[in-house]
Design a protein around this motif. Structure first.
Motif, PDB file in Angstrom:
ATOM      1  N   THR A   1      45.447 -13.970  18.817  1.00  0.00           N
ATOM      2  CA  THR A   1      45.000 -15.333  18.561  1.00  0.00           C
ATOM      3  C   THR A   1      45.981 -16.022  17.618  1.00  0.00           C
ATOM      4  O   THR A   1      46.301 -15.481  16.554  1.00  0.00           O
ATOM      5  N   PRO A   2      46.483 -17.201  17.974  1.00  0.00           N
ATOM      6  CA  PRO A   2      47.493 -17.891  17.142  1.00  0.00           C
ATOM      7  C   PRO A   2      46.884 -18.569  15.918  1.00  0.00           C
ATOM      8  O   PRO A   2      46.953 -19.789  15.743  1.00  0.00           O
TER       9      PRO A   2
ATOM     10  N   TRP B   1      40.245 -28.612  18.424  1.00  0.00           N
ATOM     11  CA  TRP B   1      40.524 -28.829  19.833  1.00  0.00           C
ATOM     12  C   TRP B   1      41.515 -27.788  20.368  1.00  0.00           C
ATOM     13  O   TRP B   1      41.365 -27.286  21.472  1.00  0.00           O
ATOM     14  N   PHE B   2      42.514 -27.454  19.551  1.00  0.00           N
ATOM     15  CA  PHE B   2      43.489 -26.430  19.947  1.00  0.00           C
ATOM     16  C   PHE B   2      42.799 -25.091  20.148  1.00  0.00           C
ATOM     17  O   PHE B   2      43.006 -24.406  21.162  1.00  0.00           O
TER      18      PHE B   2
ATOM     19  N   ARG C   1      47.371 -22.510  24.711  1.00  0.00           N
ATOM     20  CA  ARG C   1      48.294 -21.460  24.259  1.00  0.00           C
ATOM     21  C   ARG C   1      49.731 -21.763  24.678  1.00  0.00           C
ATOM     22  O   ARG C   1      50.677 -21.206  24.112  1.00  0.00           O
ATOM     23  N   THR C   2      49.923 -22.662  25.657  1.00  0.00           N
ATOM     24  CA  THR C   2      51.290 -22.990  26.062  1.00  0.00           C
ATOM     25  C   THR C   2      52.065 -23.712  24.974  1.00  0.00           C
ATOM     26  O   THR C   2      53.272 -23.882  25.093  1.00  0.00           O
TER      27      THR C   2
ATOM     28  N   GLY D   1      48.779 -19.450  30.429  1.00  0.00           N
ATOM     29  CA  GLY D   1      49.166 -19.842  29.077  1.00  0.00           C
ATOM     30  C   GLY D   1      50.091 -18.856  28.396  1.00  0.00           C
ATOM     31  O   GLY D   1      50.743 -19.197  27.408  1.00  0.00           O
ATOM     32  N   PHE D   2      50.156 -17.620  28.906  1.00  0.00           N
ATOM     33  CA  PHE D   2      51.013 -16.592  28.330  1.00  0.00           C
ATOM     34  C   PHE D   2      52.367 -16.565  29.045  1.00  0.00           C
ATOM     35  O   PHE D   2      52.495 -17.000  30.187  1.00  0.00           O
ATOM     36  N   VAL D   3      53.362 -16.011  28.364  1.00  0.00           N
ATOM     37  CA  VAL D   3      54.654 -15.725  28.983  1.00  0.00           C
ATOM     38  C   VAL D   3      54.586 -14.322  29.559  1.00  0.00           C
ATOM     39  O   VAL D   3      54.285 -13.356  28.849  1.00  0.00           O
ATOM     40  N   HIS D   4      54.860 -14.192  30.864  1.00  0.00           N
ATOM     41  CA  HIS D   4      54.886 -12.894  31.528  1.00  0.00           C
ATOM     42  C   HIS D   4      56.339 -12.550  31.833  1.00  0.00           C
ATOM     43  O   HIS D   4      56.921 -13.103  32.770  1.00  0.00           O
TER      44      HIS D   4
END
Length: 347
Positions: A178-179, A193-194, A206-207, A305-308
């Motif tokens: 979690t950021p 909101w984020f 998350r992007t 939203g994640f980098v794969h």
């Protein structure tokens, strides 16, 4: 059994132990020796696999604020509709001369094999001599502008730098957690909101940060290379005015499949966006707007939203790339932030 048949049997037994290419070569040679050779068909051309550049759209865009003068008091009303996905960037930014500090890349591009440089996974790349970590997020000198004091601008730029570090350097965030570090630094009007949008599977907030999908990557080194620039301008919108900091950065990671150092590769994130520094209800507010990035090489067939990461041994992507191969290290080739998948040169 004749001698010829015996020889054929022994020959076939011998080549059965070879791979297909060797078998084809041996059989062709045997046919030529017997005077019965036919032209061999060349294997079909297999194009070189090029990494894909995945362009993502950051959902966290600027929420404009309309100031309403009512009965001698000031009421600040947030317009949530401009926070909606796909909202256009606010107009009215007025360019102002600045001298951004840019960390220059090496004069020459030195080629090299990443896996032969595991002591320094950036050796042989354009990122080799770039600044490491937060030192690469260099801010321009603060000055009074846009109705803000020099002190306010300096404070806003410091918060901008911290936001960049939280978005692209925080280890918990990078590894798919979690950021929280980024959320804490957001203005209070954007924070909830984020956080609420992180679990949106179609257009996750998350992007706006760099997060590798859980269990797909681990950092091969704690060193993260950064190069880019921040330029300042002023804006006026809905009766508000202030300073806009335009952001354009390349962040390069060395990652590998968890527990598999032989798979190490460099991933280049090209991030662009802006922060707006303004006075709201007597306080200095730092708003983030139009944050998004491209990732190279990354899968284009997973949108969460994640980098794969796309490794050399990854199965083929189900999405075709478009356009000529781009240079992932080109700071001026800004990503489209439209969810597209472009062909890319190697990293």
């Amino acid at each position: 059994m004749s001698h010829g048949d015996d020889l054929d049997e022994r020959f076939n037994e011998l080549i059965s132990q070879m791979d297909k290419e060797e078998q084809r070569t041996m059989r062709a040679a045997a046919k030529r020796a017997a005077g019965t050779a036919r032209p061999e068909r060349l294997p079909a051309y297999v194009p070189e696999r090029r990494p894909a550049r995945r362009n993502t759209r950051g959902r966290l865009v600027l929420g404009a604020v309309a100031a309403l003068i009512v009965a001698g008091g000031v009421i600040v009303t947030h317009r949530p509709e401009v926070l909606a996905p796909g909202a256009a960037a606010l107009s009215g930014a007025v360019p102002e001369e600045t001298t951004p500090v840019v960390v220059e890349p090496p004069e020459e591009l030195v080629t090299g094999d990443l896996r032969t440089n595991q002591g320094d996974p950036f050796a042989g790349s354009q990122a080799e001599k770039w600044a490491a970590g937060i030192d690469g997020f260099v801010m321009p000198k603060a000055k009074a502008m846009g109705g803000l004091s020099k002190k306010d601008v300096a404070k806003g730029l410091e918060r901008t730098r911290d936001l960049l570090a939280a978005a692209h350097l925080d280890r918990k965030t990078l590894l798919g957690g979690t950021p929280d570090a980024f959320a804490r630094l957001l203005d209070r009007a954007q924070r909830g909101w984020f956080r609420d949008g992180l679990d949106d599977k179609e257009r996750s907030t998350r992007t706006t940060v760099t997060s590798f999908a859980p269990k797909t990557a681990e950092l091969a080194t704690d060193v993260i290379k950064v190069r880019g620039r921040t330029t300042l301008g002023t804006f006026e919108e809905d009766g508000l005015r202030g300073v806009q900091a335009k952001l354009n950065y390349l962040v390069v990671y060395a990652v590998q499949r968890p527990g598999q150092p032989a798979t190490v590769e460099r991933i280049v994130i090209h991030f662009t966006g802006a922060t707006r520094l303004q006075r709201l209800d007597g306080r200095l507010a730092v708003w983030v707007t139009d944050w998004g990035a491209s990732a190279t090489p990354a899968r284009c067939d997973v949108v969460d939203g994640f980098v794969h990461p796309f490794y050399d041994d990854s199965p083929p992507d189900k999405v075709d790339t478009s356009g000529p191969p781009t240079d992932p290290y080109d700071l001026d080739d800004e990503p489209a932030h439209d969810g597209s998948c472009e062909a890319s040169q190697g990293t």
